[in-house]
Design a protein around this motif. Structure first.
Motif, PDB file in Angstrom:
ATOM      1  N   TYR A  97       0.846  -1.190   0.000  1.00  0.00           N
ATOM      2  CA  TYR A  97       0.000   0.000   0.000  1.00  0.00           C
ATOM      3  C   TYR A  97       0.882   1.240   0.000  1.00  0.00           C
ATOM      4  O   TYR A  97       1.876   1.297   0.723  1.00  0.00           O
ATOM      5  N   HIS A  98       0.500   2.224  -0.791  1.00  0.00           N
ATOM      6  CA  HIS A  98       1.203   3.499  -0.743  1.00  0.00           C
ATOM      7  C   HIS A  98       0.950   4.100   0.636  1.00  0.00           C
ATOM      8  O   HIS A  98      -0.125   3.914   1.218  1.00  0.00           O
ATOM      9  N   ARG A  99       1.922   4.810   1.153  1.00  0.00           N
ATOM     10  CA  ARG A  99       1.829   5.300   2.521  1.00  0.00           C
ATOM     11  C   ARG A  99       0.607   6.197   2.754  1.00  0.00           C
ATOM     12  O   ARG A  99       0.032   6.214   3.837  1.00  0.00           O
ATOM     13  N   ASP A 100       0.172   6.945   1.742  1.00  0.00           N
ATOM     14  CA  ASP A 100      -0.987   7.817   1.951  1.00  0.00           C
ATOM     15  C   ASP A 100      -2.288   7.038   2.136  1.00  0.00           C
ATOM     16  O   ASP A 100      -3.321   7.605   2.481  1.00  0.00           O
ATOM     17  N   THR A 101      -2.229   5.708   1.975  1.00  0.00           N
ATOM     18  CA  THR A 101      -3.401   4.880   2.276  1.00  0.00           C
ATOM     19  C   THR A 101      -3.756   4.983   3.759  1.00  0.00           C
ATOM     20  O   THR A 101      -4.920   4.810   4.130  1.00  0.00           O
ATOM     21  N   LEU A 102      -2.764   5.310   4.590  1.00  0.00           N
ATOM     22  CA  LEU A 102      -3.047   5.536   6.019  1.00  0.00           C
ATOM     23  C   LEU A 102      -4.104   6.627   6.194  1.00  0.00           C
ATOM     24  O   LEU A 102      -5.021   6.493   7.000  1.00  0.00           O
ATOM     25  N   ARG A 103      -3.976   7.717   5.453  1.00  0.00           N
ATOM     26  CA  ARG A 103      -4.962   8.802   5.553  1.00  0.00           C
ATOM     27  C   ARG A 103      -6.311   8.332   5.037  1.00  0.00           C
ATOM     28  O   ARG A 103      -7.350   8.625   5.610  1.00  0.00           O
ATOM     29  N   ARG A 104      -6.314   7.575   3.962  1.00  0.00           N
ATOM     30  CA  ARG A 104      -7.571   7.086   3.394  1.00  0.00           C
ATOM     31  C   ARG A 104      -8.283   6.167   4.385  1.00  0.00           C
ATOM     32  O   ARG A 104      -9.492   6.269   4.578  1.00  0.00           O
ATOM     33  N   VAL A 105      -7.536   5.269   5.017  1.00  0.00           N
ATOM     34  CA  VAL A 105      -8.124   4.368   6.020  1.00  0.00           C
ATOM     35  C   VAL A 105      -8.649   5.181   7.200  1.00  0.00           C
ATOM     36  O   VAL A 105      -9.752   4.931   7.696  1.00  0.00           O
ATOM     37  N   SER A 106      -7.882   6.159   7.628  1.00  0.00           N
ATOM     38  CA  SER A 106      -8.329   7.019   8.741  1.00  0.00           C
ATOM     39  C   SER A 106      -9.594   7.771   8.367  1.00  0.00           C
ATOM     40  O   SER A 106     -10.507   7.920   9.182  1.00  0.00           O
ATOM     41  N   PHE A 107      -9.657   8.250   7.133  1.00  0.00           N
ATOM     42  CA  PHE A 107     -10.852   8.947   6.636  1.00  0.00           C
ATOM     43  C   PHE A 107     -12.059   8.013   6.684  1.00  0.00           C
ATOM     44  O   PHE A 107     -13.137   8.393   7.160  1.00  0.00           O
ATOM     45  N   VAL A 108     -11.875   6.776   6.227  1.00  0.00           N
ATOM     46  CA  VAL A 108     -12.974   5.795   6.236  1.00  0.00           C
ATOM     47  C   VAL A 108     -13.420   5.529   7.665  1.00  0.00           C
ATOM     48  O   VAL A 108     -14.621   5.556   7.972  1.00  0.00           O
TER      49      VAL A 108
END
Length: 157
Positions: A48-59
């Motif tokens: 996973y690209h590191r910015d997926t952390l923000r996407r998961v947090s957003f979800v």
């Protein structure tokens, strides 16, 4: 608990789970639902690209606000090139959800204030049921607690 190196551009599913606080199975579910994406290595492992952390947090934050996954997916689909939401995106999306959240707050307050009274569920076990729902006439309006709207997405008033 190991830490994810700050300079890692990609994360394994285990690292993403550890850093986001979300179970690996939930990350697989999010991916299956199109909320996040990964690439596969030659050994067929997810990265996973590191910015997926923000996407998961957003979800996760959106879910905690009571926003259904389908609505979250629709919101994420409005972002160009499937990018991760930034501060401006969050402001725009949360403003769009404001009415729904306001409705939910009213619903929760009504639930809190009326839970000890007849809610129109058909049990007829409280003394007040005989007055509020005689002979379970509210059952004719449909299933569930008819005096309190318990749907996830109540219609706007």
């Amino acid at each position: 608990m190991s830490t994810v190196p700050w300079n890692s551009k990609e994360l394994t599913v285990g690292q993403l789970a550890e850093r986001s606080g979300v179970a690996v199975s939930a990350l697989h579910f999010y991916e299956a639902k199109g909320l996040i994406s990964s690439r596969r290595t030659a050994g067929n492992q997810r990265r996973y690209h590191r910015d997926t952390l923000r996407r998961v947090s957003f979800v996760r934050l959106s879910q905690r606000l009571g926003i259904p996954l389908a609505t979250i997916k629709e919101a994420l689909a409005t972002l160009p090139d499937g990018r991760t939401p930034n501060r401006d995106d969050w402001a725009k999306l949360s403003a769009a959800w404001k009415t729904e959240l306001d409705d939910r707050i009213v619903q929760l307050q009504r639930l809190r204030d009326n839970l000890t009274d007849c809610i129109g569920c058909g049990c007829l076990s409280l003394n007040s049921c005989a007055l509020a729902n005689p002979h379970d006439w509210l059952g004719g309006q449909g299933p569930g607690a008819r005096r309190i709207d318990t749907r996830l997405n109540p219609p706007s008033r």
